[in-house]
Design a protein around this motif. Sequence first.
Motif, PDB file in Angstrom:
ATOM      1  N   VAL A 107      17.635  -1.429   2.250  1.00 48.46           N
ATOM      2  CA  VAL A 107      16.328  -1.794   2.798  1.00 48.46           C
ATOM      3  C   VAL A 107      15.790  -2.941   1.948  1.00 48.46           C
ATOM      4  CG1 VAL A 107      13.937  -1.052   3.163  1.00 48.46           C
ATOM      5  CG2 VAL A 107      15.824   0.489   3.759  1.00 48.46           C
ATOM      6  N   VAL A 108      15.441  -4.033   2.621  1.00 42.47           N
ATOM      7  CA  VAL A 108      14.875  -5.181   1.906  1.00 42.47           C
ATOM      8  C   VAL A 108      13.385  -5.247   2.219  1.00 42.47           C
ATOM      9  CG1 VAL A 108      14.949  -7.680   1.570  1.00 42.47           C
ATOM     10  CG2 VAL A 108      17.047  -6.461   2.152  1.00 42.47           C
ATOM     11  N   ILE A 109      12.563  -5.250   1.181  1.00 43.00           N
ATOM     12  CA  ILE A 109      11.141  -5.497   1.417  1.00 43.00           C
ATOM     13  C   ILE A 109      10.862  -6.938   0.983  1.00 43.00           C
ATOM     14  CG2 ILE A 109      10.358  -3.100   1.369  1.00 43.00           C
ATOM     15  CD1 ILE A 109       9.426  -3.525  -1.531  1.00 43.00           C
ATOM     16  N   GLU A 110      10.341  -7.717   1.914  1.00 40.83           N
ATOM     17  CA  GLU A 110      10.170  -9.150   1.626  1.00 40.83           C
ATOM     18  C   GLU A 110       8.745  -9.567   1.928  1.00 40.83           C
ATOM     19  OE1 GLU A 110       9.706 -11.902   3.857  1.00 40.83           O
ATOM     20  OE2 GLU A 110       9.888 -10.913   5.784  1.00 40.83           O
ATOM     21  N   GLY A 111       8.299 -10.587   1.214  1.00 40.33           N
ATOM     22  CA  GLY A 111       6.972 -11.107   1.494  1.00 40.33           C
ATOM     23  C   GLY A 111       6.263 -11.566   0.235  1.00 40.33           C
ATOM     24  N   LEU A 112       4.933 -11.458   0.284  1.00 36.30           N
ATOM     25  CA  LEU A 112       4.124 -11.995  -0.802  1.00 36.30           C
ATOM     26  C   LEU A 112       4.130 -11.096  -2.042  1.00 36.30           C
ATOM     27  CD1 LEU A 112       1.018 -13.021   1.372  1.00 36.30           C
ATOM     28  CD2 LEU A 112       2.682 -14.582   0.347  1.00 36.30           C
ATOM     29  N   HIS A 113       4.203  -9.758  -1.843  1.00 35.96           N
ATOM     30  CA  HIS A 113       3.957  -8.865  -2.983  1.00 35.96           C
ATOM     31  C   HIS A 113       4.993  -7.760  -3.244  1.00 35.96           C
ATOM     32  CE1 HIS A 113      -0.207 -10.006  -1.544  1.00 35.96           C
ATOM     33  NE2 HIS A 113      -0.381 -10.251  -2.812  1.00 35.96           N
ATOM     34  N   PRO A 114       6.275  -7.954  -3.027  1.00 38.92           N
ATOM     35  CA  PRO A 114       7.183  -6.813  -3.265  1.00 38.92           C
ATOM     36  C   PRO A 114       7.291  -6.393  -4.727  1.00 38.92           C
ATOM     37  CG  PRO A 114       8.420  -8.774  -2.653  1.00 38.92           C
ATOM     38  CD  PRO A 114       6.983  -9.114  -2.464  1.00 38.92           C
ATOM     39  N   ILE A 115       6.944  -7.295  -5.652  1.00 40.06           N
ATOM     40  CA  ILE A 115       7.113  -6.962  -7.079  1.00 40.06           C
ATOM     41  C   ILE A 115       5.735  -6.811  -7.743  1.00 40.06           C
ATOM     42  CG2 ILE A 115       8.520  -7.562  -9.121  1.00 40.06           C
ATOM     43  CD1 ILE A 115       9.956  -9.682  -7.513  1.00 40.06           C
ATOM     44  N   TYR A 116       4.674  -6.845  -6.950  1.00 39.70           N
ATOM     45  CA  TYR A 116       3.325  -6.894  -7.528  1.00 39.70           C
ATOM     46  C   TYR A 116       2.853  -5.524  -8.039  1.00 39.70           C
ATOM     47  CZ  TYR A 116      -1.636  -7.654  -8.078  1.00 39.70           C
ATOM     48  OH  TYR A 116      -2.896  -7.721  -8.601  1.00 39.70           O
ATOM     49  N   ASP A 117       2.915  -4.522  -7.189  1.00 43.85           N
ATOM     50  CA  ASP A 117       2.394  -3.193  -7.525  1.00 43.85           C
ATOM     51  C   ASP A 117       3.419  -2.456  -8.398  1.00 43.85           C
ATOM     52  OD1 ASP A 117       0.289  -0.967  -6.496  1.00 43.85           O
ATOM     53  OD2 ASP A 117       2.307  -0.099  -6.614  1.00 43.85           O
ATOM     54  N   GLU A 118       2.939  -1.952  -9.509  1.00 47.42           N
ATOM     55  CA  GLU A 118       3.834  -1.310 -10.475  1.00 47.42           C
ATOM     56  C   GLU A 118       4.642  -0.169  -9.852  1.00 47.42           C
ATOM     57  OE1 GLU A 118       1.538  -0.126 -13.835  1.00 47.42           O
ATOM     58  OE2 GLU A 118       3.336   0.254 -15.036  1.00 47.42           O
ATOM     59  N   ARG A 119       3.964   0.593  -8.959  1.00 48.58           N
ATOM     60  CA  ARG A 119       4.644   1.750  -8.358  1.00 48.58           C
ATOM     61  C   ARG A 119       5.752   1.306  -7.404  1.00 48.58           C
ATOM     62  NH1 ARG A 119      -0.485   3.969  -5.511  1.00 48.58           N
ATOM     63  NH2 ARG A 119      -0.584   1.729  -5.223  1.00 48.58           N
TER      64      ARG A 119
END
Length: 335
Positions: A107-119
């Motif tokens: 599963v690929v999550i792509e976009g502006l914030h995939p690495i932003y939220d620590e959780r």
Amino acid sequence: MTKPDRVVLIGVAGDSGCGKSTFLRRITDLFGEDFVTVICLDDYHSLDRKQRKETGITALDPRANNFDLMYEQIKSLKEGNQIMKPIYNHETGELDPPEPIDPNHVVVIEGLHPIYDERVRGLLDFSVYLDIDDEVKIAWKIQRDMAERGHTYEDVLAQIQSRKPDFDKFIDPQKGEADVVIRVLPTQLIKDDTERKVLRVQMIQREGIEGFEPAYLFDEGSTIDWIPCGRKLTCSYPGIKMHYGPDEYFGHSVSVLEVDGQFDNLEEVIYIEKHLSNLSTRYAGEATELLLQHKEYPGSNNGTGLWQVLTGLKMRATYERLVGKKEAARVTAGV
Ligand SMILES: Nc1ncnc2c1ncn2[C@@H]1O[C@H](COP(=O)(O)OP(=O)(O)OP(=O)(O)O)[C@@H](O)[C@H]1O
Ligand SMILES: O=C(CO)[C@H](O)[C@H](O)COP(=O)(O)O
């Protein structure tokens, strides 16, 4: 589709118009379309276009995104459950009724914030940030938005400039957390180049990540400058320059591969591939073959294509490590 025993989660971060779609096509080509599910994180916008306009909050601002829901759903998907994912409709600027998404092998999550939220970041098995220099970003976006979306030059420039403060605050810092950063810069081979056709592209690979072995040129850990042009690599003006070496990046150790210039003849990239090691290929020449499979993708004739292919191979290696090589071969063969 076979049910996955383990969902491998990959994050691909970058601004709009930074080449995510092209990179994602390379990833699905490599794994097989049925094998990969791509989730665009725009679907987790909590403020619709009208609300953002009223409040003056941009889509890049975390306040316009529902990270609680993103975390809960991505976690649940990773645990093997179906989710009801919201849909952000870019035509209407509103949220459409949610759709069911089933777990998949990758599963690929792509976009502006995939690495932003620590959780959410904690759920990722591999992460990539596409870092495009402003000058190049403007050139790419202008070319696309004028040709395909009917925007004027001034529109595109104004849009990029208005996003810049939030981009710098919320999107750009994610590169410090990524396993690989693909960084696209103007060439250093042409003085005062304004065309932005010839590019200098780096693959910045984080050291010390379990199971991720950075690729290297000639000799691991050394600093190397190489002009591969000559008998085995045809280079027309302005030529090709490669560089490899260790560096510090956001306070951690990385190794950087760089290519400046463009390839005249893609078949000859095999010559460069022969001098690279730790590529995670299954056989000699596989990286060049993958590049040749889609000559038509933008960037195939320069470092963006080459480093995107190598990053894809690193994702496949991560997948194989997590599910086991035998299982990976069984699943990709569809048995
Ligand atoms: N490696 C590349 N070399 C040259 N041009 C490129 C490259 N990658 C992308 N582009 C150009 O940039 C444009 C935007 O690329 P792409 O659609 O892949 O970006 P995106 O991040 O998916 O954008 P969005 O999120 O807005 O849909 C493309 O139309 C293409 O012209
Ligand atoms: O940065 C973006 C990611 O694709 C978009 O600007 C954001 O999703 C808002 O979309 P729209 O402009 O269609 O309302």
